[in-house]
Design an enzyme around this catalytic site. Sequence first.
Site, PDB file in Angstrom:
ATOM      1  N   LYS A 189       1.024  -1.382   0.103  1.00 39.54           N
ATOM      2  CA  LYS A 189      -0.085   0.049  -0.316  1.00 39.54           C
ATOM      3  C   LYS A 189       0.699   0.964  -0.445  1.00 39.54           C
ATOM      4  O   LYS A 189       0.994   2.390  -0.579  1.00 39.54           O
ATOM      5  CB  LYS A 189      -0.445   0.111   1.288  1.00 39.54           C
ATOM      6  CG  LYS A 189      -1.966  -1.005   1.218  1.00 39.54           C
ATOM      7  CD  LYS A 189      -2.860  -0.768   2.639  1.00 39.54           C
ATOM      8  CE  LYS A 189      -2.069  -1.143   3.527  1.00 39.54           C
ATOM      9  NZ  LYS A 189      -1.776  -2.252   4.197  1.00 39.54           N
TER      10      LYS A 189
ATOM     11  N   ARG B 101     -10.166   1.427   7.919  1.00 40.41           N
ATOM     12  CA  ARG B 101     -10.144  -0.351   7.639  1.00 40.41           C
ATOM     13  C   ARG B 101     -10.616  -1.436   9.279  1.00 40.41           C
ATOM     14  O   ARG B 101     -10.378  -2.541   8.916  1.00 40.41           O
ATOM     15  CB  ARG B 101      -8.335  -0.074   8.553  1.00 40.41           C
ATOM     16  CG  ARG B 101      -6.997  -0.777   8.515  1.00 40.41           C
ATOM     17  CD  ARG B 101      -6.059  -0.406   8.951  1.00 40.41           C
ATOM     18  NE  ARG B 101      -5.364  -1.055   9.130  1.00 40.41           N
ATOM     19  CZ  ARG B 101      -4.308  -0.815   8.830  1.00 40.41           C
ATOM     20  NH1 ARG B 101      -3.223   0.713   8.188  1.00 40.41           N
ATOM     21  NH2 ARG B 101      -3.434  -1.723   8.630  1.00 40.41           N
TER      22      ARG B 101
ATOM     23  N   ARG C  72      11.342  -6.675   5.981  1.00 43.52           N
ATOM     24  CA  ARG C  72      10.511  -4.935   5.856  1.00 43.52           C
ATOM     25  C   ARG C  72      11.156  -5.347   7.557  1.00 43.52           C
ATOM     26  O   ARG C  72      11.996  -4.483   7.503  1.00 43.52           O
ATOM     27  CB  ARG C  72       9.565  -4.479   5.770  1.00 43.52           C
ATOM     28  CG  ARG C  72       9.727  -3.138   6.308  1.00 43.52           C
ATOM     29  CD  ARG C  72       8.240  -2.540   5.466  1.00 43.52           C
ATOM     30  NE  ARG C  72       7.343  -3.269   6.827  1.00 43.52           N
ATOM     31  CZ  ARG C  72       5.978  -2.509   6.203  1.00 43.52           C
ATOM     32  NH1 ARG C  72       5.163  -2.229   5.086  1.00 43.52           N
ATOM     33  NH2 ARG C  72       5.003  -3.000   7.181  1.00 43.52           N
TER      34      ARG C  72
ATOM     35  N   ARG D 170      11.109  -1.458  11.783  1.00 46.07           N
ATOM     36  CA  ARG D 170       9.639  -1.032  12.589  1.00 46.07           C
ATOM     37  C   ARG D 170       9.287  -1.933  13.011  1.00 46.07           C
ATOM     38  O   ARG D 170       9.574  -2.858  12.852  1.00 46.07           O
ATOM     39  CB  ARG D 170       8.431  -1.261  11.602  1.00 46.07           C
ATOM     40  CG  ARG D 170       8.086  -0.068  10.746  1.00 46.07           C
ATOM     41  CD  ARG D 170       7.235   0.236  10.617  1.00 46.07           C
ATOM     42  NE  ARG D 170       5.852  -0.725  10.905  1.00 46.07           N
ATOM     43  CZ  ARG D 170       5.060  -0.879   9.516  1.00 46.07           C
ATOM     44  NH1 ARG D 170       5.064   0.162   8.290  1.00 46.07           N
ATOM     45  NH2 ARG D 170       3.557  -0.850  10.217  1.00 46.07           N
TER      46      ARG D 170
ATOM     47  N   ARG E 259      -1.836  -8.489  12.905  1.00 47.89           N
ATOM     48  CA  ARG E 259      -2.297  -7.840  11.956  1.00 47.89           C
ATOM     49  C   ARG E 259      -2.951  -7.750  10.211  1.00 47.89           C
ATOM     50  O   ARG E 259      -4.004  -8.029  10.697  1.00 47.89           O
ATOM     51  CB  ARG E 259      -0.833  -7.360  11.052  1.00 47.89           C
ATOM     52  CG  ARG E 259      -0.249  -6.302  12.314  1.00 47.89           C
ATOM     53  CD  ARG E 259       1.148  -5.544  12.493  1.00 47.89           C
ATOM     54  NE  ARG E 259       1.438  -4.462  11.193  1.00 47.89           N
ATOM     55  CZ  ARG E 259       2.221  -4.677  10.245  1.00 47.89           C
ATOM     56  NH1 ARG E 259       3.612  -5.733  11.490  1.00 47.89           N
ATOM     57  NH2 ARG E 259       2.552  -4.441   9.464  1.00 47.89           N
TER      58      ARG E 259
HETATM   59  P1  ADP Z   1       0.525  -2.581   7.389  1.00 51.57           P
HETATM   60  O1  ADP Z   1      -0.760  -2.076   7.229  1.00 51.57           O
HETATM   61  O2  ADP Z   1       1.319  -2.957   7.738  1.00 51.57           O
HETATM   62  O3  ADP Z   1      -0.338  -3.026   8.970  1.00 51.57           O
HETATM   63  P2  ADP Z   1       0.667   0.522   8.266  1.00 51.57           P
HETATM   64  O4  ADP Z   1       1.632   1.424   8.685  1.00 51.57           O
HETATM   65  O5  ADP Z   1      -0.639   0.802   7.891  1.00 51.57           O
HETATM   66  O6  ADP Z   1       1.498  -0.818   7.948  1.00 51.57           O
HETATM   67  O7  ADP Z   1      -0.091   0.464   9.772  1.00 51.57           O
HETATM   68  C1  ADP Z   1       0.582   0.162  10.822  1.00 51.57           C
HETATM   69  C2  ADP Z   1      -0.425   0.318  11.849  1.00 51.57           C
HETATM   70  O8  ADP Z   1      -0.811   1.673  12.568  1.00 51.57           O
HETATM   71  C3  ADP Z   1      -1.444  -0.727  12.499  1.00 51.57           C
HETATM   72  O9  ADP Z   1      -1.253  -2.521  12.596  1.00 51.57           O
HETATM   73  C4  ADP Z   1      -2.648   0.046  13.462  1.00 51.57           C
HETATM   74  O10 ADP Z   1      -2.047  -0.709  14.202  1.00 51.57           O
HETATM   75  C5  ADP Z   1      -2.215   1.352  13.372  1.00 51.57           C
HETATM   76  N1  ADP Z   1      -3.362   2.246  12.225  1.00 51.57           N
HETATM   77  C6  ADP Z   1      -2.793   1.898  10.934  1.00 51.57           C
HETATM   78  N2  ADP Z   1      -4.350   2.599  10.159  1.00 51.57           N
HETATM   79  C7  ADP Z   1      -5.474   2.889  10.828  1.00 51.57           C
HETATM   80  C8  ADP Z   1      -6.712   2.908  10.950  1.00 51.57           C
HETATM   81  N3  ADP Z   1      -6.900   2.800  10.029  1.00 51.57           N
HETATM   82  N4  ADP Z   1      -7.721   2.185  12.290  1.00 51.57           N
HETATM   83  C9  ADP Z   1      -6.872   1.668  12.907  1.00 51.57           C
HETATM   84  N5  ADP Z   1      -5.114   2.123  13.393  1.00 51.57           N
HETATM   85  C10 ADP Z   1      -4.405   2.028  11.920  1.00 51.57           C
END
Ligand code: ADP
Length: 206
Positions: A28, A103, A142, A148, A159
Amino acid sequence: MPGGTPPADGTLAPMLRALLLAPPGAGKGTQGEQLAQVYRVPHLATGDLLRQNVAEATPLGQEAKGFMDRGELVPDRLVVDMILHRIAGEEPLAGFVLDGFPRTLTQARQSYDWGKAKGRTFHAVISLRVPEDELVRRLLERGRSSGRSDDNEETIRNRLRVYSEHTEPLLDFYRGRDILVEVDGTGPVPDVTARIVDALLPLAFP
Ligand code: ADP
């Protein structure tokens, strides 16, 4: 004007409002950056915005950190406020590529209601398809290079579980609105970008 490749000189570039809906590791962030360049719109990544808040120890960051470290979702109200504030801010954004939001169905419904009221509903929802073993492989790699803290095997598995339980149902929500495009997310980055641009061609966005 129909959607598609914008003119090379940037005039009349279509103002795309799209979001990337895909599991962790599907690309993404990478594709969000590519699309932002192609369509000349800002790329807003919820995860990056949250990590920035954590790094700066803002009240939002302090509240979000524990959820993120465990691979759980940050509560809807925090994320919705953060994103809508960013889109609606001092200069409301006409175009954007969102990654990582919405999400949950609550987030999707709230942003749809908000978008309807402001004339800012999404034109396209891009789903990237990548097999689960490839997702885990990419995320572990990664984690080794970027450090991270949520890219470790236990949190990755959580996740992915959270994605299939809370986020995957959004595919049907957007399919029902006829704005879902599904793209194969495997192979070289430019190939995936080209597939997305092709898939967006038939969609209308002003
Ligand atoms: P990935 O898609 O690899 O999990 P992101 O950087 O998009 O990585 O998200 C990392 C973390 O940030 C998620 O595991 C969650 O805890 C939080 N997060 C990101 N976007 C949202 C969202 N829209 N709603 C709730 N939590 C979110």
